[in-house]
Structures are given as C-alpha cells and as structure tokens.
Design a protein around this motif. Structure first.
Motif, PDB file in Angstrom:
ATOM      1  N   LYS A 107      35.242  63.918 -16.806  1.00 34.08           N
ATOM      2  CA  LYS A 107      33.917  63.743 -16.198  1.00 34.08           C
ATOM      3  C   LYS A 107      33.966  63.973 -14.684  1.00 34.08           C
ATOM      4  O   LYS A 107      33.394  63.216 -13.895  1.00 34.08           O
ATOM      5  N   ASN A 108      34.671  65.036 -14.301  1.00 29.91           N
ATOM      6  CA  ASN A 108      34.800  65.454 -12.901  1.00 29.91           C
ATOM      7  C   ASN A 108      35.570  64.462 -12.035  1.00 29.91           C
ATOM      8  O   ASN A 108      35.555  64.562 -10.804  1.00 29.91           O
ATOM      9  N   LYS A 109      36.270  63.529 -12.662  1.00 27.65           N
ATOM     10  CA  LYS A 109      37.069  62.590 -11.885  1.00 27.65           C
ATOM     11  C   LYS A 109      38.430  63.165 -11.497  1.00 27.65           C
ATOM     12  O   LYS A 109      39.094  62.635 -10.609  1.00 27.65           O
ATOM     13  N   ASN A 144      46.030  72.020  -5.301  1.00 24.29           N
ATOM     14  CA  ASN A 144      45.382  70.796  -4.848  1.00 24.29           C
ATOM     15  C   ASN A 144      44.901  69.993  -6.052  1.00 24.29           C
ATOM     16  O   ASN A 144      44.346  70.549  -7.003  1.00 24.29           O
ATOM     17  N   ALA A 145      45.129  68.683  -5.994  1.00 25.46           N
ATOM     18  CA  ALA A 145      44.681  67.776  -7.057  1.00 25.46           C
ATOM     19  C   ALA A 145      43.941  66.605  -6.428  1.00 25.46           C
ATOM     20  O   ALA A 145      44.474  65.934  -5.537  1.00 25.46           O
ATOM     21  N   PHE A 146      42.715  66.376  -6.888  1.00 27.11           N
ATOM     22  CA  PHE A 146      41.931  65.236  -6.427  1.00 27.11           C
ATOM     23  C   PHE A 146      41.568  64.383  -7.632  1.00 27.11           C
ATOM     24  O   PHE A 146      41.018  64.883  -8.618  1.00 27.11           O
ATOM     25  N   ALA A 147      41.891  63.083  -7.539  1.00 26.78           N
ATOM     26  CA  ALA A 147      41.628  62.162  -8.642  1.00 26.78           C
ATOM     27  C   ALA A 147      40.831  60.962  -8.137  1.00 26.78           C
ATOM     28  O   ALA A 147      41.244  60.304  -7.176  1.00 26.78           O
ATOM     29  N   GLN A 148      39.694  60.714  -8.776  1.00 31.03           N
ATOM     30  CA  GLN A 148      38.920  59.508  -8.497  1.00 31.03           C
ATOM     31  C   GLN A 148      39.336  58.477  -9.534  1.00 31.03           C
ATOM     32  O   GLN A 148      38.806  58.413 -10.637  1.00 31.03           O
ATOM     33  N   ASP A 171      36.044  53.430  -8.940  1.00 29.07           N
ATOM     34  CA  ASP A 171      35.018  53.482  -7.892  1.00 29.07           C
ATOM     35  C   ASP A 171      35.582  53.206  -6.499  1.00 29.07           C
ATOM     36  O   ASP A 171      34.996  53.625  -5.496  1.00 29.07           O
ATOM     37  N   ALA A 172      36.713  52.523  -6.436  1.00 30.23           N
ATOM     38  CA  ALA A 172      37.251  52.125  -5.138  1.00 30.23           C
ATOM     39  C   ALA A 172      38.401  53.004  -4.660  1.00 30.23           C
ATOM     40  O   ALA A 172      38.606  53.163  -3.455  1.00 30.23           O
ATOM     41  N   PHE A 173      39.161  53.579  -5.584  1.00 34.05           N
ATOM     42  CA  PHE A 173      40.403  54.247  -5.207  1.00 34.05           C
ATOM     43  C   PHE A 173      40.382  55.715  -5.590  1.00 34.05           C
ATOM     44  O   PHE A 173      39.990  56.087  -6.706  1.00 34.05           O
ATOM     45  N   SER A 174      40.801  56.571  -4.636  1.00 30.32           N
ATOM     46  CA  SER A 174      40.934  58.006  -4.889  1.00 30.32           C
ATOM     47  C   SER A 174      42.238  58.505  -4.295  1.00 30.32           C
ATOM     48  O   SER A 174      42.802  57.895  -3.375  1.00 30.32           O
ATOM     49  N   LEU A 175      42.716  59.626  -4.825  1.00 31.15           N
ATOM     50  CA  LEU A 175      43.990  60.182  -4.384  1.00 31.15           C
ATOM     51  C   LEU A 175      43.882  61.698  -4.318  1.00 31.15           C
ATOM     52  O   LEU A 175      43.384  62.336  -5.256  1.00 31.15           O
ATOM     53  N   PRO A 195      45.854  58.910  -0.065  1.00 30.69           N
ATOM     54  CA  PRO A 195      45.123  57.910  -0.854  1.00 30.69           C
ATOM     55  C   PRO A 195      44.001  57.283  -0.020  1.00 30.69           C
ATOM     56  O   PRO A 195      44.092  57.201   1.213  1.00 30.69           O
ATOM     57  N   SER A 196      42.946  56.840  -0.695  1.00 26.88           N
ATOM     58  CA  SER A 196      41.817  56.202  -0.019  1.00 26.88           C
ATOM     59  C   SER A 196      41.325  55.038  -0.866  1.00 26.88           C
ATOM     60  O   SER A 196      41.203  55.154  -2.092  1.00 26.88           O
ATOM     61  N   TYR A 197      41.048  53.905  -0.188  1.00 27.47           N
ATOM     62  CA  TYR A 197      40.626  52.703  -0.911  1.00 27.47           C
ATOM     63  C   TYR A 197      39.427  52.079  -0.190  1.00 27.47           C
ATOM     64  O   TYR A 197      39.412  51.949   1.039  1.00 27.47           O
ATOM     65  N   THR A 198      38.414  51.697  -0.976  1.00 28.48           N
ATOM     66  CA  THR A 198      37.184  51.125  -0.434  1.00 28.48           C
ATOM     67  C   THR A 198      36.925  49.754  -1.042  1.00 28.48           C
ATOM     68  O   THR A 198      37.023  49.587  -2.268  1.00 28.48           O
ATOM     69  N   ILE A 199      36.619  48.794  -0.192  1.00 30.22           N
ATOM     70  CA  ILE A 199      36.253  47.449  -0.634  1.00 30.22           C
ATOM     71  C   ILE A 199      34.883  47.112  -0.052  1.00 30.22           C
ATOM     72  O   ILE A 199      34.684  47.168   1.161  1.00 30.22           O
ATOM     73  N   LYS A 200      33.947  46.768  -0.922  1.00 27.79           N
ATOM     74  CA  LYS A 200      32.596  46.456  -0.462  1.00 27.79           C
ATOM     75  C   LYS A 200      32.172  45.071  -0.936  1.00 27.79           C
ATOM     76  O   LYS A 200      32.277  44.746  -2.118  1.00 27.79           O
TER      77      LYS A 200
END
Length: 571
Positions: free
Chosen positions: A337-339, A369-373, A376-380, A411-416
């Motif tokens: 699903k495009n993740k 290049n590889a992008f993985a979601q 909802d909070a973490f992507s690489l 890596p990227s991490y979001t906390i809301k």
C-alpha cells in the motif's frame, strides 16, 4: 558606460515598471477578468570581514549585492496571459572571464544572465521577448540562454516554434585588464511538426549558431570563431497510456575555426557549404537517443540508449561528451500500500568507439533507493550509489581507474501529543573514493563518514519552535585527515498575532587536523520576519561568523559579517 549606481537605478526602474502596485490590485477587484498572479521581491546583501594573520583570505561574497526577482503572470479574460520574468543584479554576471569591461545600459539589459523577458500568450500562440532558453530535445537545443525574440504556435495538432537572438555579446580583448574578449554569438532555432508541446509530437528541429567575426576589431585571445548547424527529427508518443517512447536521430556540421584557410575534401560536408562556412576544421557526424518507459501503478521500468558520434555537436548546448555509447535501465516498485518504495538505475558508458584515442574508458553508474514507512511514526530511507570509471590502456602513465561508492541511511521518528510535536531525524553516510595513482603505482583512497542527529520540538499550544542539531564528520584523505564536530541550537517564536517571527541560531564547530591544535568556528544567526499583509512580507537576517585557527594557521582570526534584507510581494 553604466556604473555601479546606474545599475542600481536601472534595477529599481525594472522593479517599479512592473505592474505590482495597489492600483493593479484594485483593478483586479473591479474587473474579475483581469488577474495578476506570481510574486516580486527585492533583495539586498551587505558583507564585510576583518582578519588577523590571514592576508591571503579572499572575500566570499561581494560587499554590496542587489537583486530583483519577479515571476508574474497577467491574465486577461479566459485566453490571454502575459508571463513576466525579471531576475536582475548589480553584479557583472554571465561572463566566464577573469575580468569584464564596463557595460552600457543596453548591454546590461541584453545580458541573458539577468533574465528579463515578456512572453504574451493568446490561446495557441505565444511570443517570447527578452531572455529565453528554448528546449526542443536532448540532441538539438536546451541549455543556452539567449536575448532575442521567439514565437510558438500550436493550433490543433500543428506545432511550430522559432527563436533568434544573441547568446554572447562582443567583448574587445584587453591584455592590460586581463580581458580575453569574445565574439558576438547568435543562435537561430526552429522546429515544425505535429502534436502538442507538452504531449505526443513529431517535429523536425533545426539549430544554427554563428560567431560574428566582424563584431570585434581584434581577435579574442585563445578563442576561434565557430559556426555550426544541427538537424534532428524527434518523436515522442504514448502507447496504451502506460508506455511512453521518445526517439531522436540528429546530424550536425560544425566548424571550430571559421578563419581556418585549409580545405576539406569530403563530399558529405561540402554539400552544405552554401549554408555554413566549411574548411579544414569542419566535422560532420550523427547521434541517436531512444528511451522507453512503462509506468504502472505498482511497477515501473524504463530503458535508454544513446550514441554520440566523435564529430557530432548539438549546437544548442554548451557542452556534451562525444564519442560515447550509453545503456541505462531504470526501475521502480511500490508495494504494501505504497509503504515500501524501491527505485533503482543502472548504466554503462563506453567511449572511444572510433578507436582514435590511446585508450577506451568504461564507466558504471548504479543507484538504488529504498523508502519504508514502518508505521505512522517511524520511517526509514536507504540510498546506495556507485560510480566507476576505467580505461583499457596498459601504459602506466595513462592508466585511469576510479571507483566511488556512497551509502546513506536516514531514519525518522515522530511523536505527537496534545501539547507537543517531537521530530527526530538521524543520518549516517559513508562515501569512498578510490583512484589509481600513476605516480606511486598504487591506489589512493579517500573516505568520508558523517553522522548527524536533529531534534525539533514544536509547541502546539504556543507559537514556539526549538531545534537541536549535532554533526560529526570524519575525512580521511591522501593529502591529510581532519575531523569536525558541529553542534547548535535554533529557536523561533511568533509575536503580534503571528505576524512577527524572530529566530536565533547558534553553532559551534571544532575542526581537528592531525599534528595541529583545534580550529574553532562560531556562527550566530539572527533573523526577523514580518508579515506586513497577507501577501507582503519582509525579512532581515544578520549572520556573524568567527574562525579562530589553531597551529594550522598560527594565531589567525577571521571575522565575517553579513546582513541580508528582502521584501516580497505575492499576488
């Protein structure tokens, strides 16, 4: 001649001559058929420095820099529009010369690097006045800015374009002032065909470039006048909505020195001597480029084949590598699903196909290049690229072999929460460059490793943003290693109903070289932005940089100050 102050006055005239006044906006409100879109901005930079024990330092910016940038479009009714573009500066630009002569007002306006153009359009017809960079195809014209006139017609399926103008003004050489000089250079470009400008089409392209040998009284130093033509049929079309194909075969005749008195006994070149100057410096050859792409919702794949003959020159481009054969393959895949998005490319370039040089070189280019979601909070994101070059000579002093590899992990991490938004980004990258050293008969290797960490905190119930950053860089070079540790803080706040935004940035860097004491760099960045109205904004920024050197430059100190002001109006 146009001096420094006159350039500023001329820029201001250009600024206020454009229709951006409140009267123009009122007219838009009175008549809904008249609409002005785009933006216009005025920019000023001031720079100075002081040094101690660093007499060889060269200023990194001019002391005063004025710029105007306007990208606007006037719409009248449903079918008429008039794009306006102004990019002007008080600096001497365009010329790749050590020094430049004084300019007249007309020279300044005709300088293609200033990019001043008016391009009215009505339905399928458009006229180009001023600076323009026509792009027809990869093997005809596409990257030379010219100052002149042009027209483009596309009624139904009929397509016609024509452009003529000056790509370089004449400059008299002056040895005393270190000015090599230049011939006036003119370009004529045209194409005719069927299809649409932005869609499928088949066109016949013809480009001619010519230096005017009478434009200067003395021949420029180290420069010969040129003349050339390029002709190419070009086709671009779609098949079954998902397959896009483009193909072009181009032929050129190019004379690298119009003043050459030698003759050439080649019938296929002399057949066009009534069109351009033909002599012993003339060459004729062809080139070909074909590309096919299949684009699905989940999977994409494409390939490209390109051949450039040793004597071919697309006269509408400043530079192109010749005598080469390229193979390229591009792929892309979207799953889950495009993740998870995967992209990759692979290419091989071989030169010296004509076997006229001492050696043949082969280069390999790879990128993945590889992008993985993950959630909802973490992507690489992971990226790998490889570039290789080698020739086949057995002579030691002519051997060329190099390999460049690069790997980046991000890596990227979001906390809301209800009150805060935390964004954490990290980056680790490794670059390796290895080249054969013919002097030492061995490979010399350079490596670069970088680690960075960024943390941004946004207060959701307050107009406050805070950011922390840290970077560690390690370079291992044949000429000497060095390490750098950089850390900093940035903070911004919004006042006066979020119209005023002051921000503060502070950075400190430690630079270590083996055998020397540490160098220090300190940066202070103050910025204030103010929204005068919804579409009118101004900004003032001050940056102070201090470099205090260790034993690598004994007791040297460098201080730099830069003030930047800008005001920008959107429509």
């Amino acid at each position: 001649m146009i001096n420094y102050n006159n350039k500023i006055i001329l820029m201001i005239v250009c600024l206020f001559a454009t229709p951006w006044s409140p009267a123009a906006q009122e007219k838009e409100e009175d008549n809904s058929k008249v609409k002005l879109t785009g933006s216009i901005g005025f920019f000023y930079d001031y720079y100075n420095f002081s040094q101690n024990n660093y007499n060889s330092f060269r200023p990194r910016y001019p002391e005063h820099l004025w710029r105007i940038n306007a990208q606007m479009n006037i719409h009248l009714g449903k079918h008429f529009s008039m794009p306006l573009s102004v990019n002007a500066t008080n600096q001497d630009v365009l010329y790749t010369l050590p020094s430049v002569p004084e300019e007249s007002a007309l020279d300044y306006l005709q300088n293609p690097a200033n990019n001043i153009s008016i391009n009215p359009k009505y339905k399928w017809a458009q006229v180009f006045l001023g600076t323009q960079t026509p792009f027809y195809s990869k093997l005809s014209t596409g990257d030379i800015p010219i100052f002149g006139v042009g027209i483009e017609l596309n009624p139904g399926k009929f397509l016609f374009s024509a452009t003529t103008g000056k790509s370089q003004r004449a400059i008299e050489p002056n040895v005393a002032l270190n000015i090599p000089g230049a011939y006036e250079q003119n370009i004529i470009a045209t194409r005719i065909g069927i299809g649409t400008i932005e869609g499928s089409k088949f066109t016949l392209n013809a480009i001619r470039i010519k230096d005017d040998v009478t434009s200067v009284s003395t021949q420029p130093i180290g420069l010969q006048p040129i003349e050339g033509i390029t002709f190419s049929p070009y086709a671009e079309f779609k098949v079954f909505k998902k397959i896009q194909i483009s193909t072009e075969t181009a032929a050129s005749v190019f004379t690298s020195d119009v003043l050459n008195t030698g003759t050439l006994e080649e019938d296929f070149v002399n057949s066009v001597k009534d069109i351009i100057n033909i002599n012993a410096s003339s060459t004729a050859d062809f080139a070909h480029n074909s590309r096919i792409d299949w684009k699905g919702e989940i999977f994409q794949i494409g390939g490209e084949l390109q051949y450039i003959g040793p004597g071919f020159l697309p006269v509408g481009y400043r530079f192109i590598e010749r005598d080469i054969l390229d193979y390229k393959l591009n792929t892309a895949l979207k799953i889950l699903k495009n993740k998870l998005n995967l992209t990759g490319s692979f290419g091989i370039r071989t030169n010296n196909l004509s076997d006229t040089k001492l050696s043949t070189a082969r280069r390999v280019i790879t990128n993945a290049n590889a992008f993985a979601q993950i959630n909802d909070a973490f992507s690489l994101n992971i990226n790998f690229s490889n570039f290789g070059f080698n020739n086949d000579t057995n002579l030691l002093n002519q051997r060329i072999e190099l390999v460049n590899n690069s790997l980046t992990i991000t890596p990227s991490y979001t906390i809301k929460t209800e009150k805060y938004l935390h964004l954490i980004n990290a980056n680790a990258s490794y670059n390796s460059f290895e080249q054969f050293d013919v002097i030492n008969n061995a490979f010399a290797k350079a490596e670069n490793t970088t680690y960075s960490l960024n943390y941004n905190l946004t207060f959701l119930q307050l107009p406050l943003n805070l950011g922390l950053q840290g970077v560690y860089l390690e370079n291992e070079l044949p000429t000497g290693d060095f390490n750098m540790l950089n850390y900093g803080l940035i903070a911004s706040y919004k006042l006066l109903n979020k119209k005023l935004t002051p921000s503060l940035g502070f950075n400190i860097a430690h630079i270590d070289k083996p055998g020397f004491t540490t160098d220090y760099r300190t940066d202070l960045n103050l910025r204030i932005g103010y929204k005068i109205s919804k579409k009118l904004q101004c900004r003032v920024q001050y940056r102070y940089t201090n470099l205090t050197y260790g034993s690598s430059r004994q007791e040297a100190i460098l201080n730099q100050n830069r003030v930047q002001f800008s005001i920008n109006q959107r429509f």
